[in-house]
Each structure stands twice: as structure tokens, then as C-alpha cells.
Design a protein around this motif. Structure first.
Motif, PDB file in Angstrom:
ATOM      1  N   SER A   4       0.843  -1.195   0.000  1.00  0.00           N
ATOM      2  CA  SER A   4       0.000   0.000   0.000  1.00  0.00           C
ATOM      3  C   SER A   4       0.876   1.242   0.000  1.00  0.00           C
ATOM      4  N   VAL A   5       0.290   2.357  -0.445  1.00  0.00           N
ATOM      5  CA  VAL A   5       0.977   3.651  -0.444  1.00  0.00           C
ATOM      6  C   VAL A   5       0.028   4.684   0.147  1.00  0.00           C
ATOM      7  N   GLN A   6       0.587   5.766   0.663  1.00  0.00           N
ATOM      8  CA  GLN A   6      -0.242   6.857   1.189  1.00  0.00           C
ATOM      9  C   GLN A   6      -0.792   7.677   0.024  1.00  0.00           C
ATOM     10  N   ALA A   7      -2.051   8.096   0.161  1.00  0.00           N
ATOM     11  CA  ALA A   7      -2.698   8.862  -0.917  1.00  0.00           C
ATOM     12  C   ALA A   7      -3.644   9.900  -0.328  1.00  0.00           C
ATOM     13  N   VAL A   8      -4.007  10.868  -1.162  1.00  0.00           N
ATOM     14  CA  VAL A   8      -4.991  11.893  -0.787  1.00  0.00           C
ATOM     15  C   VAL A   8      -6.317  11.490  -1.410  1.00  0.00           C
ATOM     16  N   VAL A   9      -7.284  11.121  -0.549  1.00  0.00           N
ATOM     17  CA  VAL A   9      -8.523  10.525  -1.036  1.00  0.00           C
ATOM     18  C   VAL A   9      -9.719  11.398  -0.642  1.00  0.00           C
ATOM     19  N   ALA A  10     -10.519  11.790  -1.646  1.00  0.00           N
ATOM     20  CA  ALA A  10     -11.765  12.518  -1.386  1.00  0.00           C
ATOM     21  C   ALA A  10     -12.889  11.498  -1.248  1.00  0.00           C
ATOM     22  N   HIS A  11     -13.563  11.513  -0.098  1.00  0.00           N
ATOM     23  CA  HIS A  11     -14.684  10.603   0.120  1.00  0.00           C
ATOM     24  C   HIS A  11     -16.023  11.280  -0.174  1.00  0.00           C
ATOM     25  N   ALA A  12     -16.103  12.565   0.107  1.00  0.00           N
ATOM     26  CA  ALA A  12     -17.310  13.361  -0.137  1.00  0.00           C
ATOM     27  C   ALA A  12     -16.901  14.809   0.080  1.00  0.00           C
ATOM     28  N   ALA A  13     -17.845  15.724  -0.094  1.00  0.00           N
ATOM     29  CA  ALA A  13     -17.524  17.131   0.145  1.00  0.00           C
ATOM     30  C   ALA A  13     -16.978  17.295   1.564  1.00  0.00           C
ATOM     31  N   HIS A  14     -15.872  17.988   1.703  1.00  0.00           N
ATOM     32  CA  HIS A  14     -15.233  18.276   2.989  1.00  0.00           C
ATOM     33  C   HIS A  14     -14.808  17.035   3.755  1.00  0.00           C
ATOM     34  N   SER A  43     -10.024  21.844 -10.049  1.00  0.00           N
ATOM     35  CA  SER A  43     -10.962  20.714 -10.006  1.00  0.00           C
ATOM     36  C   SER A  43     -10.763  19.893  -8.723  1.00  0.00           C
ATOM     37  N   ASP A  44      -9.517  19.727  -8.273  1.00  0.00           N
ATOM     38  CA  ASP A  44      -9.288  19.048  -6.986  1.00  0.00           C
ATOM     39  C   ASP A  44     -10.012  19.810  -5.866  1.00  0.00           C
ATOM     40  N   LEU A  45      -9.936  21.145  -5.930  1.00  0.00           N
ATOM     41  CA  LEU A  45     -10.592  21.969  -4.903  1.00  0.00           C
ATOM     42  C   LEU A  45     -12.105  21.810  -4.953  1.00  0.00           C
ATOM     43  N   HIS A  46     -12.643  21.714  -6.184  1.00  0.00           N
ATOM     44  CA  HIS A  46     -14.095  21.519  -6.297  1.00  0.00           C
ATOM     45  C   HIS A  46     -14.517  20.165  -5.720  1.00  0.00           C
ATOM     46  N   TYR A  47     -13.723  19.110  -5.996  1.00  0.00           N
ATOM     47  CA  TYR A  47     -14.052  17.809  -5.392  1.00  0.00           C
ATOM     48  C   TYR A  47     -14.040  17.922  -3.875  1.00  0.00           C
ATOM     49  N   PHE A  48     -13.075  18.670  -3.353  1.00  0.00           N
ATOM     50  CA  PHE A  48     -12.961  18.832  -1.905  1.00  0.00           C
ATOM     51  C   PHE A  48     -14.150  19.634  -1.342  1.00  0.00           C
ATOM     52  N   GLY A  54     -18.053  20.588 -12.156  1.00  0.00           N
ATOM     53  CA  GLY A  54     -18.927  20.639 -13.329  1.00  0.00           C
ATOM     54  C   GLY A  54     -20.116  19.725 -13.096  1.00  0.00           C
ATOM     55  N   ASP A  55     -20.364  18.818 -14.030  1.00  0.00           N
ATOM     56  CA  ASP A  55     -21.500  17.902 -13.884  1.00  0.00           C
ATOM     57  C   ASP A  55     -21.085  16.528 -13.337  1.00  0.00           C
ATOM     58  N   PHE A  56     -19.829  16.406 -12.854  1.00  0.00           N
ATOM     59  CA  PHE A  56     -19.342  15.112 -12.341  1.00  0.00           C
ATOM     60  C   PHE A  56     -19.359  15.107 -10.811  1.00  0.00           C
ATOM     61  N   THR A  57     -19.874  14.030 -10.228  1.00  0.00           N
ATOM     62  CA  THR A  57     -19.978  13.925  -8.773  1.00  0.00           C
ATOM     63  C   THR A  57     -19.267  12.672  -8.283  1.00  0.00           C
ATOM     64  N   ILE A  58     -18.619  12.784  -7.108  1.00  0.00           N
ATOM     65  CA  ILE A  58     -17.931  11.635  -6.511  1.00  0.00           C
ATOM     66  C   ILE A  58     -18.954  10.580  -6.075  1.00  0.00           C
ATOM     67  N   ARG A  59     -18.796   9.359  -6.566  1.00  0.00           N
ATOM     68  CA  ARG A  59     -19.709   8.268  -6.194  1.00  0.00           C
ATOM     69  C   ARG A  59     -18.989   7.158  -5.453  1.00  0.00           C
ATOM     70  N   GLU A  60     -17.655   7.248  -5.382  1.00  0.00           N
ATOM     71  CA  GLU A  60     -16.856   6.300  -4.592  1.00  0.00           C
ATOM     72  C   GLU A  60     -15.595   7.064  -4.210  1.00  0.00           C
ATOM     73  N   PRO A  61     -14.852   6.593  -3.181  1.00  0.00           N
ATOM     74  CA  PRO A  61     -13.644   7.321  -2.791  1.00  0.00           C
ATOM     75  C   PRO A  61     -12.731   7.543  -4.004  1.00  0.00           C
ATOM     76  N   LEU A  62     -12.254   8.793  -4.132  1.00  0.00           N
ATOM     77  CA  LEU A  62     -11.472   9.187  -5.311  1.00  0.00           C
ATOM     78  C   LEU A  62     -10.117   9.733  -4.874  1.00  0.00           C
ATOM     79  N   ALA A 324      -2.767  22.141   2.920  1.00  0.00           N
ATOM     80  CA  ALA A 324      -2.479  22.537   1.538  1.00  0.00           C
ATOM     81  C   ALA A 324      -3.769  22.911   0.813  1.00  0.00           C
ATOM     82  N   PHE A 325      -4.822  22.107   1.004  1.00  0.00           N
ATOM     83  CA  PHE A 325      -6.088  22.413   0.333  1.00  0.00           C
ATOM     84  C   PHE A 325      -6.699  23.698   0.890  1.00  0.00           C
ATOM     85  N   ALA A 326      -6.545  23.925   2.192  1.00  0.00           N
ATOM     86  CA  ALA A 326      -7.054  25.175   2.769  1.00  0.00           C
ATOM     87  C   ALA A 326      -6.310  26.364   2.165  1.00  0.00           C
TER      88      ALA A 326
END
Ligand code: ZN
Ligand code: ZN
Length: 350
Positions: A4-14, A43-48, A54-62, A324-326
Motif C-alpha cells: 500500500s501507499v499513502q494517498a490523498v482521497v476525497a470521500h465526499a464534500a469536505h 478541479s481538486d478543490l471543487h471535489y474537496f 462541473g457535472d461530475f460527482t464523486i460516487r466512490e472514494p477518489l 495545503a487544500f485550505a
């Protein structure tokens, strides 16, 4: 080999987490990149912030991230021209190569593209904010001699600007407006000046980036947080995603001119003054991502010394990704914020 490796994962808004994800298998045509540095994109900030872009929404951890540079760590058996230890910048786009759009040469519009760190398809295309990333060898572009990784990683947003300026048509000697002085607007400024635009006016609602825009060579950098008159232009780039800015572009572009939409607008319908387009034969064109040729051109421009240094406003270690995102979301303080994923020095010339 680590599993495994460390990653930055968006699960949902915030809900952004630095957590382990499974290491990726290396295929014969693949390269494993030890990621050194990643740029945080709008776009990373919008996911966060919104859980989508745009018209794309997170439906699984990204796993986020598509602006990436690093060092080749492993090379598949069928990969030519790359060796362990090479410094590379990653083209995040993997078009299918066989669909109608690809066959017509419009690979940025590929109907079956895999673009790193994007929720446009499901399952999502996982991104590159991770310690090690496996991509097709064809997506790895060698960093030109003398260039640093912290600058090479600007190739991705710079390609977006190169494509947008291409969509504007002839720009030599033309007067240009750019609405939005974020990293994309700023890079369009640099590319438009480089391509011989007659004058460039840029607008924003924040003063700090406008000061940088003046340093980069904008003839006018106008704060539109208060109503402000804009000069007439022949070409406008909308790079803010705001409806008010879209309207300003329509007002500023003269008859026969062209508006290039680069910023993703709010989902769904957005109003536009249609009769201006009819009676003035103004053209509105979209501009989306870039082709592999444009990506390589952007890498070459950086190698030739295009000065993106003023756009880099900070770098944080992977463990401090939330900070960093803040920082990246604070437009009075930041333009491009980077993440650092390893002990490879991003500021060292390769
Ligand atoms: Zn980007
Ligand atoms: Zn395709």
C-alpha cells in the motif's frame, strides 16, 4: 514491494483523508513513478469543497490529483525510452485512440478517456496524489535538462492554456480579455503574450492575483469586485466559471469576435445574451483539456524557460494535505499550491 501507499482521497464534500490505498500492479507497458510533486488544481478543490466538479460527482472514494511529476521507479518489459531514475512529468490523459473523436485527432474529446483523478466515469479514474503511481509509459514525458520538477509539473495546467489559445484562432496582434486570474487564467495570459497578442486585459475579484498578473505582463489587471468598465476586445477567455464574468465577456467582445469558455460553469443551464451572438456573429466555443501533442509542447515551453515561477505560492508535505487544500482555496494568499510526496527535491534542476 510495499502493498500500500499513502494517498490523498476525497470521500465526499469536505471529507478529504490522507490514507493508505493499494499499490498498483505494473503491466508490461506501464511505468511506476515515484511521485515527487503534485499541483492542486481548481478541479481538486471543487471535489474537496462540493464533492464534484462541473457535472461530475464523486460516487466512490477518489484519489485526487492529475498534475504530477516524479522519478521513474520501475519500468514494464515493453516500455521503450524510459529508465529507472528518469525525471518525468505525467500526462494525466489516456485517450482510447480508437473512438470517432480520437480518429479525427480530437483526442481531448475522446469518448472513452481515462483522465487521472476524475469522477467523469464510473468506476472513477483514480488520481496521482499518492506516493507511487502506475501509468502507461506513453503518459510519461521526460523533464527537459535544466528544468526543475516544481516547474515541470506546470505542464498540465499550461497545456490547458495552450489548448484554449488554440481554440481562439488567430491571436497575433489581437486585443484579449481574460476573466479569472487563477492559475489557468494566468497561464492563458502567458501563452497569449507568447503568441503575440496585441494587448491582454485580465480581471478578477481578488487583488492579490491581479498584482501577479501585472508582473507577468498584463497591460491591464482590473478588479471587478466593484463595477468596472472593460476595454473592447476581439477575443475573450472565460476562466473563472462565473456567470457574471461570462456576461462581461459577451459585453467586451466586439462583432465577429470569439469567446472561449475554459472555466467549468455551474451545473445545468447558464444564461447567455444570445442576440449578441446572432447580430454580432460573435462565436462562443468551449475548450476542454488538451491533446498529447499540446502536453509535450507545454513541457517544451517550460524547458525553454517560460517563467511560471511567480505562480507557485507554496508547498506542503503529503501529511499536511488538508492545510495545503485550505491554502489553495484562499485566493488572497495562493495561486498554485503543491504537495510534496517524497524526499526528492522539487526545486533541483534535473
Ligand atoms: Zn489541473
Ligand atoms: Zn477515444
Amino acid at each position: 514491494m510495499a502493498t500500500s501507499v499513502q494517498a490523498v482521497v476525497a470521500h465526499a464534500a469536505h471529507d478529504l483523508r490522507v490514507e493508505p490505498v493499494a499499490a498498483q500492479a505494473l503491466g508490461a507497458r506501464d511505468v511506476e513513478v515515484r511521485v515527487a510533486v503534485g499541483g492542486i488544481c481548481g478541479s481538486d478543490l471543487h471535489y474537496f469543497h462540493r464533492g464534484g466538479v462541473g457535472d461530475f460527482t464523486i460516487r466512490e472514494p477518489l484519489v485526487l490529483g492529475h498534475e504530477l511529476a516524479g522519478i521513474v521507479a520501475r519500468v514494464g518489459d515493453a516500455v521503450d525510452g524510459l529508465a529507472v531514475g528518469d525525471a518525468v512529468v505525467v500526462d494525466p490523459s489516456a485517450p482510447c485512440g480508437v473512438c470517432r473523436q480520437c480518429r479525427r485527432g480530437r483526442r481531448n474529446l475522446c469518448l472513452d478517456v481515462r483522465f487521472l483523478g476524475s469522477a467523469a466515469r464510473f468506476p472513477h479514474a483514480q488520481g496521482g496524489f499518492r506516493e507511487r503511481l502506475v501509468v502507461d509509459g506513453a503518459q510519461c514525458v521526460p523533464v527537459p535538462p535544466g528544468l526543475t520538477l516544481e516547474r515541470a509539473v506546470f505542464a498540465e495546467p499550461l497545456s490547458v492554456a495552450v489548448h484554449a489559445v488554440g481554440r481562439a484562432g488567430a491571436i497575433l496582434g489581437r486585443d484579449v480579455l481574460i476573466t479569472g486570474a487563477g492559475p489557468i487564467g494566468m497561464l492563458i495570459l502567458l501563452v497569449a503574450l507568447h503568441a503575440g497578442a496585441g494587448s491582454v486585459t485580465i480581471t478578477d475579484i481578488s487583488e492579490a492575483p491581479l498584482r501577479v498578473a501585472r508582473r507577468l505582463g498584463a497591460q491591464a489587471a482590473i478588479n471587478v469586485s466593484e463595477p468596472a468598465a472593460l476595454p473592447p476586445v476581439e477575443i475573450a477567455f472565460e476562466a473563472s466559471g462565473s456567470e457574471a464574468a461570462l456576461e462581461a465577456c459577451g459585453e467586451a467582445v466586439g462583432p465577429g469576435g470569439r469567446i472561449v469558455l475554459v472555466g467549468l460553469l455551474a451545473p445545468g443551464l447558464v444564461p447567455i445574451a444570445g442576440n449578441r451572438m446572432v447580430t454580432g456573429e460573435r462565436e462562443v466555443v468551449g475548450s476542454f483539456r488538451f491533446t498529447g501533442e499540446e502536453f509535450r509542447a507545454a513541457v517544451a515551453m517550460l524547458g525553454a524557460g517560460l517563467d511560471v515561477g511567480p505562480l507557485l505560492s507554496g508547498r506542503f508535505p503529503l501529511a499536511s494535505s488538508l492545510d495545503a487544500f485550505a491554502a489553495a482555496g484562499d485566493r488572497d494568499r495562493s495561486l498554485k499550491v503543491q504537495l510534496q510526496f517524497s524526499d526528492v527535491d522539487p526545486a533541483a534542476a534535473r
